[in-house]
Design a protein around this motif. Structure first.
Motif, PDB file in Angstrom:
ATOM      1  N   ARG A   1     -97.535 -53.597 -16.825  1.00 51.63           N
ATOM      2  CA  ARG A   1     -96.793 -54.287 -17.873  1.00 51.63           C
ATOM      3  C   ARG A   1     -95.917 -53.320 -18.638  1.00 51.63           C
ATOM      4  N   THR A   2     -94.793 -53.835 -19.093  1.00 54.59           N
ATOM      5  CA  THR A   2     -93.897 -53.104 -19.969  1.00 54.59           C
ATOM      6  C   THR A   2     -94.062 -53.700 -21.352  1.00 54.59           C
ATOM      7  N   ASP A   3     -94.005 -52.870 -22.363  1.00 53.07           N
ATOM      8  CA  ASP A   3     -94.076 -53.371 -23.733  1.00 53.07           C
ATOM      9  C   ASP A   3     -92.969 -54.405 -23.924  1.00 53.07           C
ATOM     10  N   PRO A   4     -93.292 -55.592 -24.429  1.00 50.04           N
ATOM     11  CA  PRO A   4     -92.279 -56.633 -24.606  1.00 50.04           C
ATOM     12  C   PRO A   4     -91.123 -56.202 -25.515  1.00 50.04           C
ATOM     13  N   SER A   5     -91.388 -55.361 -26.504  1.00 50.67           N
ATOM     14  CA  SER A   5     -90.319 -54.880 -27.380  1.00 50.67           C
ATOM     15  C   SER A   5     -89.325 -54.024 -26.611  1.00 50.67           C
ATOM     16  N   VAL A   6     -89.837 -53.207 -25.716  1.00 44.69           N
ATOM     17  CA  VAL A   6     -88.979 -52.355 -24.890  1.00 44.69           C
ATOM     18  C   VAL A   6     -88.188 -53.217 -23.915  1.00 44.69           C
ATOM     19  N   ALA A   7     -88.851 -54.172 -23.267  1.00 41.14           N
ATOM     20  CA  ALA A   7     -88.168 -55.067 -22.329  1.00 41.14           C
ATOM     21  C   ALA A   7     -87.079 -55.868 -23.048  1.00 41.14           C
ATOM     22  N   PHE A   8     -87.382 -56.368 -24.240  1.00 43.12           N
ATOM     23  CA  PHE A   8     -86.400 -57.129 -25.008  1.00 43.12           C
ATOM     24  C   PHE A   8     -85.184 -56.259 -25.297  1.00 43.12           C
ATOM     25  N   GLY A   9     -85.426 -55.051 -25.756  1.00 41.50           N
ATOM     26  CA  GLY A   9     -84.332 -54.137 -26.089  1.00 41.50           C
ATOM     27  C   GLY A   9     -83.476 -53.774 -24.896  1.00 41.50           C
ATOM     28  N   GLU A  10     -84.121 -53.501 -23.761  1.00 39.10           N
ATOM     29  CA  GLU A  10     -83.370 -53.151 -22.552  1.00 39.10           C
ATOM     30  C   GLU A  10     -82.500 -54.315 -22.093  1.00 39.10           C
TER      31      GLU A  10
ATOM     32  N   ILE B   1     -83.542 -52.504 -32.305  1.00 35.10           N
ATOM     33  CA  ILE B   1     -84.057 -53.489 -31.348  1.00 35.10           C
ATOM     34  C   ILE B   1     -83.853 -52.989 -29.929  1.00 35.10           C
ATOM     35  N   GLU B   2     -82.663 -52.506 -29.625  1.00 36.88           N
ATOM     36  CA  GLU B   2     -82.364 -52.037 -28.265  1.00 36.88           C
ATOM     37  C   GLU B   2     -83.254 -50.879 -27.848  1.00 36.88           C
ATOM     38  N   ARG B   3     -83.681 -50.066 -28.794  1.00 42.73           N
ATOM     39  CA  ARG B   3     -84.555 -48.932 -28.480  1.00 42.73           C
ATOM     40  C   ARG B   3     -86.032 -49.311 -28.538  1.00 42.73           C
ATOM     41  N   GLY B   4     -86.336 -50.583 -28.800  1.00 46.55           N
ATOM     42  CA  GLY B   4     -87.723 -51.035 -28.845  1.00 46.55           C
ATOM     43  C   GLY B   4     -88.476 -50.530 -30.055  1.00 46.55           C
ATOM     44  N   LYS B   5     -87.743 -50.154 -31.106  1.00 46.88           N
ATOM     45  CA  LYS B   5     -88.353 -49.582 -32.305  1.00 46.88           C
ATOM     46  C   LYS B   5     -88.699 -50.626 -33.361  1.00 46.88           C
ATOM     47  N   THR B   6     -88.145 -51.827 -33.236  1.00 43.81           N
ATOM     48  CA  THR B   6     -88.465 -52.902 -34.164  1.00 43.81           C
ATOM     49  C   THR B   6     -88.426 -54.220 -33.412  1.00 43.81           C
ATOM     50  N   ASN B   7     -89.133 -55.189 -33.942  1.00 43.70           N
ATOM     51  CA  ASN B   7     -89.177 -56.511 -33.338  1.00 43.70           C
ATOM     52  C   ASN B   7     -88.322 -57.471 -34.145  1.00 43.70           C
ATOM     53  N   PRO B   8     -87.418 -58.175 -33.488  1.00 43.97           N
ATOM     54  CA  PRO B   8     -86.599 -59.142 -34.209  1.00 43.97           C
ATOM     55  C   PRO B   8     -87.415 -60.375 -34.576  1.00 43.97           C
ATOM     56  N   SER B   9     -87.047 -60.998 -35.675  1.00 45.90           N
ATOM     57  CA  SER B   9     -87.674 -62.261 -36.065  1.00 45.90           C
ATOM     58  C   SER B   9     -87.164 -63.374 -35.161  1.00 45.90           C
ATOM     59  N   LEU B  10     -87.812 -64.510 -35.234  1.00 50.25           N
ATOM     60  CA  LEU B  10     -87.355 -65.657 -34.469  1.00 50.25           C
ATOM     61  C   LEU B  10     -85.924 -66.016 -34.852  1.00 50.25           C
ATOM     62  N   ARG B  11     -85.621 -65.994 -36.161  1.00 50.67           N
ATOM     63  CA  ARG B  11     -84.269 -66.303 -36.640  1.00 50.67           C
ATOM     64  C   ARG B  11     -83.247 -65.331 -36.056  1.00 50.67           C
TER      65      ARG B  11
END
Length: 89
Positions: free
Chosen positions: A10-19, A49-59
């Protein structure tokens, strides 16, 4: 012996989202500044966000996806796939 990522890792979802965010933004030929302005956020926030350092809110996910012309549900499905997410059995 070298270690390699197995298909079921598995890849961290924050990292995958950012990539995936970075990839989509590049496909749209949009800078971080342009995306931030269009979505209503600061460039630094997009960078985090792109670097997987923070998680965006739903908004913010909805705002960013709108700015990138992609449905949030489609984008999140791509994140799930990139992160190799599966429910436990």
């Amino acid at each position: 012996m070298t270690s390699s990522r197995r298909d079921n890792s598995r890849t961290d979802p924050s990292v995958a989202f950012g990539e995936l965010l970075r990839k989509r933004r590049a496909e749209q030929k949009m800078s971080q500044d342009a995306l931030a302005a269009k979505a209503g956020y600061e460039r630094a926030f997009i960078s985090l966000i792109e670097r997987g350092k923070t998680n965006p809110s739903l908004r913010s996910i909805f705002d960013i996806c709108t700015a990138l012309d992609i449905r949030p549900s489609v984008f999140i499905r791509r994140v799930e796939k990139a992160a190799n997410f599966e429910l436990p059995t």
